[in-house]
Design an enzyme around this catalytic site. Structure first.
Site, PDB file in Angstrom:
ATOM      1  NE  ARG A   9     -19.736  38.522  41.320  1.00  0.00           N
ATOM      2  CZ  ARG A   9     -18.551  38.806  40.732  1.00  0.00           C
ATOM      3  NH1 ARG A   9     -17.550  37.883  41.243  1.00  0.00           N
ATOM      4  NH2 ARG A   9     -18.236  39.434  39.386  1.00  0.00           N
ATOM      5  CB  CYS A  60     -19.980  42.546  41.244  1.00  0.00           C
ATOM      6  SG  CYS A  60     -21.603  42.547  40.505  1.00  0.00           S
ATOM      7  CG  ASP A 113     -20.247  36.451  37.788  1.00  0.00           C
ATOM      8  OD1 ASP A 113     -21.677  36.550  37.995  1.00  0.00           O
ATOM      9  OD2 ASP A 113     -20.018  37.282  37.082  1.00  0.00           O
TER      10      ASP A 113
END
Length: 151
Positions: A15, A9, A124
């Site tokens: 994440r 990410c 996110d």
């Protein structure tokens, strides 16, 4: 054959550490031995542990991510891993931009493993604080990924 998977990410504090922790636990439960790791496409949080909110949300769901340390994806990752899994299209494209000439490792979206009714990208939670829906989505994707690995 896939033996090593890298999750990625932006900052490698929300994440991708969650994806790594969830997949690691589910692989262990399935009796599969694969190496999993995570990295970010930016160096903003290099050397830091995951976001404290991600650690707590993961722990509540039974996952351990507190020992992970943020790192940046490198050209070496394109040789070290059999599959690179991005959390969203922007990061997938950023990873592709880093691809060394001749590297053939696939770079796919985490959502590519999920049923059609799951969001196309893993959102996110850094700014929203909404970690539980992200964990739920990652669990669905992880189950589908592991099913593919087993077949």
């Amino acid at each position: 054959m896939i033996n090593k998977i890298l999750f990625a990410c932006l900052g490698n504090i929300c994440r991708s550490p969650l994806a790594e922790g969830i997949v690691r636990a589910k692989l262990q439960n399935a009796g599969l031995e694969l190496e999993v790791d995570s990295a970010g496409t930016s160096a903003w949080h290099r050397g830091n542990p995951p976001d404290a909110r991600a650690i707590v949300a993961a722990r509540v769901k039974g996952y351990s991510i507190e020992d992970q340390i943020s790192r940046v994806i490198t050209a070496k990752d394109f040789q070290a891993f059999d599959l690179i899994v991005a959390m969203d299209e922007t990061n997938r494209q950023n990873i592709e931009d880093l691809r060394p000439e001749g590297a053939t490792v696939p770079v796919v979206l985490m959502s590519s493993f999920a049923p059609d009714d799951v969001s196309a990208e893993v959102p996110d939670p850094y700014y929203t604080g909404k970690f539980d829906p992200v964990i739920a989505q990652l669990e669905i994707c992880a189950d589908a990924l592991i099913s593919q690995l087993k077949s």
